[in-house]
Design a protein around this motif. Structure first.
Motif: not given
Lengths: 436, 436, 436
Positions: A29-33, A119-127
């Protein structure tokens, strides 16, 4: 809420799980761009230092935070009406959320890996929050049957199974009921466990109210553009209608003190409109359509409770103390059918340009739907399948069938896993002793 | 909370009402353009699929959702301090909200119909929430006098009357007190109904805190541009001042256990600053002006409770168990006068360009104020009336007079309607029996 | 919660304080340009009336409102688990918030005065909320030792001292513990005051849940651009990890009813991850780093409670009924060290362009970092100091030392001031008598 496992094996299991999650996050797991300051080359904004695309998209972040709030506050306090589950409902829900938010990041991200990284972004947190919703629903069916370790194992199995299905209510309800059916012999002997508090419980009212108020955001959070407006408006009116119908019936039935348990379920039926509008919330069903869906869902939820639940419970040996079959199961089925009908009626005339964004598969075969999405900051290029309106409706029904199959088979396998001697140990009913 | 109507007539009435609302929505209500994917012709964004104007305006949606939350959580739990109204305050409030949100859409939209249709957007949902606020205030004055059916009828009459008045607190308070005066003979004989709980109630504290925290958003949600900044800042300081003044007095008076009821009212007086700054919140009254308004409103609210309420109640035979006259009535009157004074002092020097957006009628006679509003996505063209600063102040006072007249006459007529034998039937006090 | 000051001296003090605040606001506080409709000359938007820069920045306003909510609801209800502090925890917190929000505006604005005026915008309100956080933490250490007047005096001293330090948790914890140490002889004789409620308290669970859910917003609200994304994501996973670790340990220890007090502290340890990630939340520590920080902080918080607190309390004669040393003190120290290490490892390769926005002092000596910030609508021009990565890490440690020194010396002086006969009068323990 006492544990009978004096040996602290649950704590050890949880710490081991956290170590495993940490290892998996370090590996995959890492950050998105957008989270690491990458800017587009030759961009005029670059010289000014802050790239606009790197800013938090405000509606999006806001909706994530509200969904996050609603999940834990809403569902955490919904179950507090049970006499011996008050504290147990809120604290274990927090524990479940903490596990699933991490595990769902891995499970959901697995299918979208790029070069071996999620690549995690806030979209992933929402899902991940929506995955948590599924486990909260199932928790309602098994909370008197499982030990804490079994609960964690169930949650891990369930998240692995649910993926990113839109039919989270149907999945959560039937998965939980199937697990509950397999584990039915674990039932504590004293039936009094589920008797409700002597006075109606304001915490459970609070949970209901939070869910009722934030459901428009829940349904709108994954929609875009004009579809997001419709999702808010449709959900708002559907919930209003189901609240009027169910609270009116509920208040009229407050004749007998012994029906307290019954009435808490009626209170929850006010939420049926939010579940039942779920799939079609961002479609062109018009405000009056939303009111019809909400009213029908409220009625079905109450009638199901009175006439259906006793028979089902007797036949399959389950109990369903939180009434999840009526709120999530039946209303979820309604949602799937309403969605299918609305999809089958969708035309370019009704939807204007947004038809092909709503139903990308309806784009002409082989053509690509090229649009730039402001909210998600991505260019989506999706190849069309030339699907017809009726075909789209049939596809929605097929998705329901698939979800039901996965839920029942997954629940069966999970229930059998939980029956293994390794998990089915002492500590049963650990969450239930709030006061004794 | 038991119903004495064994015949379920309330449920039938509510379902019939919901059917009527559904019919009216099918006839008259539809989406706005931004909710159906209509895009502007020749727009360069069109080819990219998502029109920016179709996206949810984030501040706006956020404020709607927070106002929505505050109405039901804040007001729902405010009344829980009453011994036998705990559950009754939160659940009927949800029912009232569900009815008014739909009915207010129709009443408020009636005046803005285009080609026979009310086009609803999130603006309409926000306005409907403010209409709900009015009914919640009035509910506080009559909650011991009405049957559930009478309550629904009162709410329907009130929403038809209030329209979109900005003086919702004044309207709600005096409308409710007038209804309470007409129905005063319905009072239950046992005065103990309104005795508060033996211990101070944290749920009622929670209601107060939610309202105190979200009031800046309440006051700012209908303002725009720089006026929205002022509304937040002014409300924030006004509430802080009224909280310091009233809580200090309140805590100092905690000498006698028998004053528990009294102290809950003091706790609510912390909110007086939010009501009193309402009309002038987005005007140039400066932070110290906001502090003065908040302090004065807090003091007036407390003094009113001690010296005014007993006399008024004795003279008119009412009771006002939730103290709405002190919180909403008196503070609302202060708000109207502060607004009038601030409007009379407004100059182009103080307000810069925003003077004419704040007070469109002050634009030179016949000229139009042409501006494009980012938040609402509309071009507003309003013809000026060449009104003077003093004229604007006088106009605000006239608006107060009109509101009071509508509230008192409307309340009188509504009270008489509720006295009709058809509505004034069994089931009285249905909401009051939380525990017996 | 009865006052023993029959003379109402507290009310008089508070009203006098409010008058002084009002005078100071009239002298020194006014709106910023964005709140008064000032527009940039030659701006093409001017002719359209509403200048975009005058609109509320939505993420920013949203985050302010959520921080505001979290402070009072979260911390207000955290302390309700104490048997005799339930009502006292929520209402005095509201009073403290009302005082500090005004006083912090003056103290923090004092250093940024322009032409003799403090220009307040929503940024100032947000900073004032963080100052309130500091006083809430300290309140937890002294709530059984102070009279209401002493509490207000302490809050005023503390705000004057804290300034705008980012290490609010460390400051609040050690300041409060030092005051508690000085006032240790004011302790009530009956130790039973702090016994918790017989049943676990759902209000305190609610406070914990609100803080757990909104902590990502707390940590992200002062960050910008891509750093804001990282702050949300890192805080989210850190909290999840600390919740799994501490709740698992906590639930396993629920063997003995007498440990109820203990378990509430464990429940609060779920928040340790949010505190410990604070300083490094917007740095490139990656999700797995956040999980490690959260897990370690949770463990340290629990171990500190079991092994460290009894010794500290015995040695210094304090008590720390809310366990603030474990949650805020220890976790705050971890936060400072994690921040220092992350800063020492920051390279241009990791951070891309945002390195110099994150650490402006690392910009080459004498060069200016010129960027236009969308969120704050300001042009920042900061001269670089050419600091190295290691130098930046050392600077962070030095900031910790300074904060600790200010906290301990400030707490000592404040404690001595509170011992003055003028403040140390009757009314001791005024907040503690919820039920007797």
């Amino acid at each position: 809420m006492h544990f009978t496992m004096e040996n602290g094996s649950f704590a050890l299991c949880a710490i081991f799980l956290e170590l495993a999650l940490c290892w998996a996050f370090a590996m995959f797991v890492d950050y998105t761009g957008e989270s690491i300051g990458i800017v587009v080359e030759n961009d005029p904004d670059r010289v000014r230092g802050t790239h606009p695309r790197n800013h938090l998209s405000s509606v999006y972040y806001y909706m994530f935070q509200d969904v996050h709030l609603t999940m834990v506050v809403g569902f955490g306090f919904l179950g507090t009406f049970l006499k011996r589950y008050g504290y147990s409902s809120a604290v274990p829900n927090l524990l479940i959320a903490a596990v699933t938010l991490q595990w769902a990041t891995l499970c959901q991200g697995f299918f979208q890996m790029q070069r071996g990284k999620i690549h995690v972004s806030i979209t992933n947190l929402l899902h991940a929050d929506f995955a948590t919703l599924t486990t909260f629903i199932s928790f309602g069916a098994v909370l008197e049957l499982t030990t804490p370790i079994q609960l964690i194992v169930m949650v891990i199995c369930e998240i692995s199974d649910v993926g990113v299905s839109m039919l989270v209510h149907v999945f959560g309800a039937y998965f939980g009921l199937m697990v509950s059916c397999v584990l039915r012999n674990n039932r504590p002997e004293k039936e009094s466990v589920c008797i409700t508090l002597p006075t109606p419980d304001l915490f459970s009212v609070m949970g209901t109210i939070f869910l009722w108020l934030f459901w428009p955001t829940l349904n709108a959070s994954l929609a875009q553009g004009d579809a997001q407006h419709r999702a808010v408006i449709n959900t708002y009116y559907s919930l209003a209608a189901s609240a009027v119908v169910t609270l009116a019936i509920g208040l009229s039935s407050f004749v007998d003190k012994k029906q307290q348990f019954f009435t808490v379920h009626i209170q929850n039926s006010a939420l049926a409109g939010g579940v039942a509008i779920g799939t079609a919330a961002d479609m062109m069903i018009h405000p009056f359509g939303a009111i019809i869906v909400g009213s029908v869902a409220g009625l079905v939820s109450i009638l199901g409770m009175v006439y259906l639940t006793p028979g089902i419970n007797r036949k399959f040996g389950i109990r369903d103390p939180c009434g999840i079959h009526n709120l999530h199961g039946l209303s979820g089925l309604i949602a799937a059918f309403v969605g299918a009908i609305a999809a089958a009626l969708a035309t370019e005339k009704n939807y204007n340009y947004s038809l092909y964004r709503q139903f990308p598969a309806r784009t002409a075969m082989g053509k690509t739907l090229d649009y730039w999405d402001i909210q998600y900051h991505v260019e989506n290029v999706q190849p069309g399948l030339g699907r017809s309106a009726l075909g789209q409706g049939a596809y929605q029904i097929a998705a329901l069938g698939t979800t039901l199959a996965f839920a029942l088979v997954g629940g069966l396998i999970t229930g059998l896993i939980l029956q293994l001697p390794f998990f089915n140990q002492a500590g049963r009913n650990a969450f239930t002793d709030d006061e004794s």
